[in-house]
Scaffold this active site. Sequence first.
Site: not given
Length: 383
Positions: A94-98, A148, A196, A223, A273, A311, A313, A316, A342
């Site tokens: 990510d850009s670091g904007g958040f 952004d 945005q 946004g 994500d 499940c 995995c 489990c 899990h």
Amino acid sequence: MIENIFDIKHSSADGKARTGTLHLPHGDVQTPVFMPVGTNATVKALTKDDLEEIGFEIILANTYHLYLRPGSDIIEEAGGLHGFSKWNRNFLTDSGGFQVWSLSKLRKITMEGAAFQSNIDGSKHLFTPEKVVDVQTQFNSDIQMQLDVCTGWGIDKNEAVHALDVTENWSKRAKAQWLKNREEKGYKGILLPIVQGNFFEDLRIRSSEFVTKLDLPAIAIGGLSVGEPPEVFAEMLDFTVQHLPVGKAKYVMGIGTPDYILDAVHSGIDMFDCVLPTRNGRNGSYFTKDGPLPIKQERFAHDFSPVDSECNCKVCRTYSRAYLRHIFKEQEILSSMLASYHNLYFLHNMMHEIRAAINEDRFEEYRTNFLKRYHSGKWKLNQ
């Protein structure tokens, strides 16, 4: 000429959901795809081998945090994020904007860039769109995001317009720097612009038209998931997608629960994500098709069945609810490791099921049935 990096395999007959393939420098990625978040170039409580074992093809890392520590020069010296972490599949950064947005008392945003103080030591820094592209180029990110201006739920329109004005200026500058790095440095990663406009439909249309004209390889929708009610999220996401080109891969940031994922796929989103699967795992909440199971509850103290009998995995297949409750109550490190594994396995398997349902033109049926069961309240104490 900017190459096409996304092929649509099948569009569902019962809606906008589709399957496809992203062609990225460190391998193809099947979509729709959930991407685990590895803020500091590591997904918390899991090794890269765990992630490969589950089958992930792409993970996230955070530009803001990695820029501050250990620093982009060290990462570049190590061979980029892949050489540094030894994760040899794809990275999205990510850009670091958040993160800059969340530091409201420590930052100032102008048309030049975002000035901020480090949350680690108080040192002062300036993120310009050009610098953020350069830092992510040093990381050798397979997908990088433009800088952004993120805005929260409930702001007035004048503030939203100003934020969009700045974001659009930064988009053009980021694209120019990205093209320069491709030509001069041989950088192979792609750049995503970000839609945005807050929760104003006319601004969303304006932003969608702007990023479409940039003609970059894929598009991110920003946004959203910033405190608004779930129904507003779904409505604005669906509205925004209608104004974007069908042939571009689309990414919505910060969603990672089954209901939000299914809403996004329904609207035609290909990538998403979130930190929630691993964060919830560290807090003793296990994903199941019957909803989140809170392992700390007393009723599981003598329950020697698996967390989820459906499940497959290794958690489990191996451990009981009683044992998992015990290690959570004792604050054993293994509890975070097993619960995180899990939960990510659960979402990865869910994406397999979603892709199969789309390819077989039964996605809406799958979505309806999944959510009915997921929200059944089985694990609530009063059930």
